[in-house]
Write an enzyme that holds these catalytic residues in place. Structure first.
Site, PDB file in Angstrom:
ATOM      1  N   ARG A 235       0.847  -1.181   0.000  1.00 28.88           N
ATOM      2  CA  ARG A 235       0.000   0.000   0.000  1.00 28.88           C
ATOM      3  C   ARG A 235       0.886   1.235   0.000  1.00 28.88           C
ATOM      4  O   ARG A 235       1.927   1.265   0.664  1.00 28.88           O
ATOM      5  CB  ARG A 235      -0.901   0.036   1.242  1.00 28.88           C
ATOM      6  CG  ARG A 235      -2.098  -0.896   1.173  1.00 28.88           C
ATOM      7  CD  ARG A 235      -3.126  -0.387   0.165  1.00 28.88           C
ATOM      8  NE  ARG A 235      -4.322  -1.213   0.121  1.00 28.88           N
ATOM      9  CZ  ARG A 235      -4.504  -2.220  -0.751  1.00 28.88           C
ATOM     10  NH1 ARG A 235      -3.582  -2.524  -1.635  1.00 28.88           N
ATOM     11  NH2 ARG A 235      -5.631  -2.889  -0.743  1.00 28.88           N
ATOM     12  N   GLU A 264      -3.686   7.952  -4.890  1.00 25.00           N
ATOM     13  CA  GLU A 264      -3.784   7.435  -6.259  1.00 25.00           C
ATOM     14  C   GLU A 264      -5.000   8.040  -6.949  1.00 25.00           C
ATOM     15  O   GLU A 264      -6.029   8.221  -6.300  1.00 25.00           O
ATOM     16  CB  GLU A 264      -3.906   5.905  -6.216  1.00 25.00           C
ATOM     17  CG  GLU A 264      -2.666   5.274  -5.593  1.00 25.00           C
ATOM     18  CD  GLU A 264      -2.787   3.757  -5.405  1.00 25.00           C
ATOM     19  OE1 GLU A 264      -3.796   3.167  -5.829  1.00 25.00           O
ATOM     20  OE2 GLU A 264      -1.856   3.185  -4.823  1.00 25.00           O
ATOM     21  N   HIS A 283      -1.019   0.615  -9.812  1.00 23.10           N
ATOM     22  CA  HIS A 283      -1.731  -0.320  -8.920  1.00 23.10           C
ATOM     23  C   HIS A 283      -2.225  -1.552  -9.696  1.00 23.10           C
ATOM     24  O   HIS A 283      -3.425  -1.805  -9.797  1.00 23.10           O
ATOM     25  CB  HIS A 283      -2.908   0.393  -8.218  1.00 23.10           C
ATOM     26  CG  HIS A 283      -3.314  -0.265  -6.931  1.00 23.10           C
ATOM     27  ND1 HIS A 283      -3.728   0.420  -5.836  1.00 23.10           N
ATOM     28  CD2 HIS A 283      -3.372  -1.575  -6.578  1.00 23.10           C
ATOM     29  CE1 HIS A 283      -4.028  -0.416  -4.847  1.00 23.10           C
ATOM     30  NE2 HIS A 283      -3.822  -1.644  -5.278  1.00 23.10           N
TER      31      HIS A 283
HETATM   32  C1  DGY Z   1      -5.915  -5.575  -3.292  1.00 25.09           C
HETATM   33  O1  DGY Z   1      -6.501  -6.605  -3.619  1.00 25.09           O
HETATM   34  O2  DGY Z   1      -5.910  -5.159  -2.130  1.00 25.09           O
HETATM   35  C2  DGY Z   1      -5.218  -4.823  -4.377  1.00 25.09           C
HETATM   36  O3  DGY Z   1      -4.592  -3.712  -3.912  1.00 25.09           O
HETATM   37  C3  DGY Z   1      -6.168  -4.499  -5.498  1.00 25.09           C
HETATM   38  O4  DGY Z   1      -6.413  -5.641  -6.205  1.00 25.09           O
END
Ligand code: DGY
Length: 321
Positions: A235, A264, A283
């Protein structure tokens, strides 16, 4: 179940939704843009089930508006966007989609490591811009190797383990730090202070929680090798981005490869986007057709089970990470 209302905050291909739209009174936000908060506040009011994702903030305000809600199913492995404590206090169950995206995310971590250290994206940009003039030179665009180097993985959950397996195939020395040692992992467990100065690649595979929020600050980066790369597939808020920018500007580390950001999306004017020793992806950790389809199957099944009062496939707080 037809009288049960399900609100989906994002669009999934119809064939990925299985029986969900037939079995429920199904309402979805139909645009690629994240669902507006006002829309969600209104729609959640009559919803029994909520299918949401990482761009939604499911906080106390949303949960208070959700008078009938019994099940939340997030189309993601991360659930830091949901106030899980508040949901559970209201008897609302929360499902998520681990496992099915582990390998896709680990693949991307390797793609990023290779891209930044072997200057793949920089080379591509050079060719496309017409900058490749000398056919070959012994010292042209030298990068640094991945095979045989030391990788330090921070977070040894499913994704950390999958990265470690790939690293073994690259003959890498694998170090990791996590809350507790994992006896089943064939890698060396070390405290963070020992991992940082020993790693050629520091890869973040933690979830976002109060202990990992802004874990990577200037002090952290200063403990890394000057020749090392930072890779983030977890993250964005794990990193203090302005500290990373400063460290890159000062040559404190060799480079970074990032799939996630503090806010983002980022634009072309972002300082990171102007740095050659940085690889940026929008992402994409789980973004393969196969994985996104499997995530849909799990998310739909979690939701239907939650609405029926059955155990979900993956329910937050009900199984080992
Ligand atoms: C998640 O699954 O948490 C990713 O960041 C998005 O697919």
């Amino acid at each position: 179940m037809g009288s049960q209302r399900v609100v989906a905050t994002f669009h999934l291909p119809r064939e990925w939704l299985g029986a969900l739209p037939d079995l429920t009174d199904f309402v979805e936000w139909g645009s690629e843009e994240p669902a507006p908060r006002d829309w969600l506040l209104k729609e959640v009011g009559e919803a029994d089930g909520l299918l949401c994702t990482v761009t939604d903030r499911v906080d106390g305000e949303i949960l208070r508006a959700a008078r009938r809600l019994r099940a939340i199913s997030t189309y993601s492995v991360g659930y830091d966007h949901i106030d899980v404590g508040a949901a559970r206090a209201r008897g609302i169950r929360v499902g998520y989609t681990p496992n099915v995206l582990t390998d896709a995310t680990a693949d991307l971590a390797f793609a990023l490591m290779l891209a930044v250290s072997r200057r793949v994206v920089e080379g591509d940009r050079l060719v496309r811009s017409g900058g490749w003039r000398i056919p070959w030179s012994a010292t042209f665009m030298l990068g640094s190797e991945v095979h045989g180097r030391t990788i330090g993985i921070i977070g040894m959950g499913r994704i950390g383990r999958a990265i470690a397996r790939r690293a073994a195939g690259f003959d890498m020395k694998v170090l990791y730090s996590s809350r507790t040692p994992k006896p089943d992992v064939a890698a060396e467990y070390v405290p963070l202070d020992a991992l940082l100065p020993r790693s050629d690649f520091v890869v973040l595979a933690v979830d976002l929680n109060p202990s990992t929020y802004h874990m990577v600050d200037y002090g952290f980066l200063r403990r890394m090798r000057r020749s090392a790369y930072l890779v983030n597939v977890s993250r964005g808020k794990v990193i203090v981005e302005r500290d990373l920018i400063r460290a890159l500007e000062e040559g404190i580390i060799a480079g970074a490869a990032l799939d996630v950001f503090e806010d983002e999306p980022i634009g072309a004017d972002h300082p990171l986007a102007r740095m050659n020793n940085v690889v940026l992806t929008p992402h994409l950790g789980s973004a393969t057709v196969e994985t996104r389809r499997r995530m849909a199957e799990v998310a739909v099944e979690n939701l239907l089970r939650g609405l029926r009062g059955d155990p979900m496939l993956y329910e937050v707080g009900s199984e080992v990470p």
